[in-house]
Write a protein that holds these residues in place. Structure first.
Motif, short mmCIF file in Angstrom:
data_model
loop_
_atom_site.label_atom_id
_atom_site.label_comp_id
_atom_site.label_asym_id
_atom_site.label_seq_id
_atom_site.Cartn_x
_atom_site.Cartn_y
_atom_site.Cartn_z
N VAL A 82 32.88 53.44 43.13
CA VAL A 82 34.22 52.86 43.29
C VAL A 82 34.66 52.96 44.75
O VAL A 82 35.26 52.02 45.31
CB VAL A 82 35.22 53.58 42.37
N LYS A 83 34.35 54.08 45.39
CA LYS A 83 34.73 54.25 46.80
C LYS A 83 34.01 53.24 47.68
O LYS A 83 34.61 52.65 48.59
CB LYS A 83 34.40 55.67 47.23
N ASP A 84 32.72 53.01 47.42
CA ASP A 84 31.99 52.02 48.21
C ASP A 84 32.53 50.62 47.98
O ASP A 84 32.66 49.82 48.93
CB ASP A 84 30.50 52.08 47.85
N THR A 85 32.87 50.31 46.72
CA THR A 85 33.40 48.98 46.42
C THR A 85 34.74 48.74 47.09
O THR A 85 34.97 47.69 47.73
CB THR A 85 33.53 48.80 44.90
N LEU A 86 35.64 49.71 46.98
CA LEU A 86 36.95 49.56 47.60
C LEU A 86 36.84 49.56 49.12
O LEU A 86 37.61 48.87 49.80
CB LEU A 86 37.88 50.69 47.15
N GLY A 87 35.89 50.34 49.66
CA GLY A 87 35.70 50.33 51.10
C GLY A 87 35.18 49.00 51.60
O GLY A 87 35.58 48.53 52.68
N SER A 88 34.29 48.38 50.84
CA SER A 88 33.80 47.05 51.24
C SER A 88 34.88 45.99 51.15
O SER A 88 34.86 45.00 51.90
CB SER A 88 32.61 46.66 50.36
N ILE A 114 38.41 62.17 41.50
CA ILE A 114 39.03 61.26 40.53
C ILE A 114 40.08 60.38 41.21
O ILE A 114 40.44 59.33 40.68
CB ILE A 114 39.66 62.06 39.38
N ALA A 115 40.56 60.79 42.38
CA ALA A 115 41.60 60.02 43.06
C ALA A 115 41.12 58.60 43.37
O ALA A 115 41.87 57.63 43.21
CB ALA A 115 42.02 60.73 44.35
N VAL A 116 39.87 58.47 43.79
CA VAL A 116 39.33 57.15 44.10
C VAL A 116 39.26 56.30 42.83
O VAL A 116 39.56 55.10 42.84
CB VAL A 116 37.95 57.29 44.76
N VAL A 117 38.86 56.93 41.72
CA VAL A 117 38.78 56.19 40.44
C VAL A 117 40.16 55.72 40.00
O VAL A 117 40.33 54.59 39.53
CB VAL A 117 38.13 57.08 39.37
N LEU A 118 41.18 56.56 40.17
CA LEU A 118 42.53 56.16 39.79
C LEU A 118 43.06 55.03 40.66
O LEU A 118 43.77 54.14 40.18
CB LEU A 118 43.46 57.36 39.86
N ILE A 119 42.72 55.06 41.94
CA ILE A 119 43.12 53.96 42.82
C ILE A 119 42.46 52.67 42.38
O ILE A 119 43.07 51.59 42.37
CB ILE A 119 42.79 54.29 44.28
N GLY A 120 41.18 52.76 41.99
CA GLY A 120 40.50 51.58 41.47
C GLY A 120 41.10 51.08 40.17
O GLY A 120 41.24 49.87 39.95
N LEU A 121 41.48 52.03 39.28
CA LEU A 121 42.12 51.62 38.03
C LEU A 121 43.47 50.97 38.27
O LEU A 121 43.86 50.05 37.53
CB LEU A 121 42.29 52.84 37.12
N MET A 123 44.13 48.98 40.52
CA MET A 123 43.87 47.59 40.88
C MET A 123 43.31 46.78 39.72
O MET A 123 43.54 45.58 39.63
CB MET A 123 42.90 47.55 42.07
N ILE A 124 42.56 47.44 38.83
CA ILE A 124 41.88 46.71 37.76
C ILE A 124 42.76 46.57 36.53
O ILE A 124 42.77 45.51 35.88
CB ILE A 124 40.55 47.42 37.40
#
Length: 333
Positions: A82-88, A114-121, A123-124
């Motif tokens: 998730v971190k790589d995806t959001l960074g890209s 888990i913070a990165v996963v929550l940021i991704g959630l 958005m999704i």
């Protein structure tokens, strides 16, 4: 005729006892001869075990070290992806990650990844919930009579997907903070007793965590973690700062500041904690008095809506009935 018996000594047959002792002696001689014939080098087994251990270390030292190193480093493949995806996508900022990590710590979650996963959630989930709501409202049309309500329901679904994880963390952090606030004065009293008894700071925190673990599990968890950090960290100040970071409470901030100043300047710990405990108890009493003072204002609305109409009916009802009977009697005449 009675069978002939041999000589006896103290009631025992001498020939029988001698035969048994001769058999035991013969067995012992046989065991001794067998041990002398089959004797082995006592160091052979030890040397063989050492050689086997040497070969194991020679072949598996690198692999074992790598596995140990890998087990010590906690990795989360989902968080990394998730971190790589959001960074890209150029949408991940370090300030967002730190803010989410702080909220996770307040809610009691130790894993910062888990913070990165929550940021991704965040958005999704709006896209997913918005798509489901759009399908149900506009494609399937579960409520064909809704006009403006459709737009409101769709906006509510998108908003729930965006703010849902954050609201969940905020609610859990508020409950956890309230539970810690209730048990903090008792914990400080126990810390005072432990300090006056001569316990060290880490031992005092560990003891308080064990004593208050059942009554206040959140506070016991925080104190136990602080005791562990006090045991292995180089500076006690860092452990206290971590405690202040994990708990969103001004009282805990005051305790941490007091502990750091006590350690730095050498002031008596028991007296400082006793003053803090008294202040927190007074604060809790003032908070209870504040709630009691707000009670009349809160009770005004139900008093007007439910109690006063009943009183009016009970008091004015008989008078209204008497007046109605009087008018009806006068009209009949």
């Amino acid at each position: 005729m009675e069978p002939a018996s041999g000589p006896t000594l103290l009631g025992f047959d001498v020939i029988l006892v001698g035969s048994i002792l001769a058999g035991i002696a013969a067995l012992a001689v046989f065991v001794a001869i067998y041990s002398a014939v089959t004797i082995k080098d006592p160091m052979a087994k030890r040397v063989k075990a050492l050689e086997g251990r040497r070969e194991e270390l020679k072949h598996g030292l690198v692999t074992t070290s790598a596995r140990k190193r890998q087990s010590l480093v906690r990795k989360n493949d989902t968080a990394d992806k998730v971190k790589d995806t959001l960074g890209s996508m150029k949408v991940l900022q370090q300030s967002q990650v730190e803010d989410m990590q702080q909220k996770l710590a307040w809610a009691g979650y130790r894993n910062k990844e888990i913070a990165v996963v929550l940021i991704g959630l965040r958005m999704i989930l709006p896209i997913i919930l918005g798509g489901i709501a759009f399908t149900l409202l506009y494609v399937v049309e579960i409520q064909p009579d809704w006009q403006f309500k459709r737009v409101a329901a769709l906006a509510a679904a998108v908003f729930a997907g965006y703010k849902g994880p954050e609201l969940f963390l905020s609610n859990k952090a508020a409950k956890r903070t309230d539970a810690i606030r209730k048990g903090l004065p008792d914990a400080l009293d126990l810390l005072v007793i432990c300090a006056e008894a001569g316990l060290t700071v880490d031992a005092a925190f560990n003891r308080v965590a064990k004593e208050l673990g059942r009554a206040y599990p959140e506070l016991g968890d925080e104190f136990a973690l602080t005791a562990i950090e006090l045991s292995f960290l180089n500076e006690r100040k860092t452990a206290f700062q971590h405690l202040a970071y994990r708990v969103n409470l001004e009282a805990v901030q005051g305790v941490v500041t007091t502990m750091i100043q006590t350690e730095r300047y050498g002031t008596p710990l028991a007296s400082a904690l006793r003053v803090l405990s008294a202040e927190f108890r007074n604060e809790r009493m003032m908070r209870a008095e504040e709630k009691a003072a707000r009670l009349p204002a809160i009770m005004t609305v139900p008093l007007i809506m439910f109690i006063l109409p009943v009183l009016f009916v009970v008091i004015l009802g008989p008078a209204a009935c008497s007046i109605a009977d009087a008018f009806s009697g006068g009209v009949g005449k």
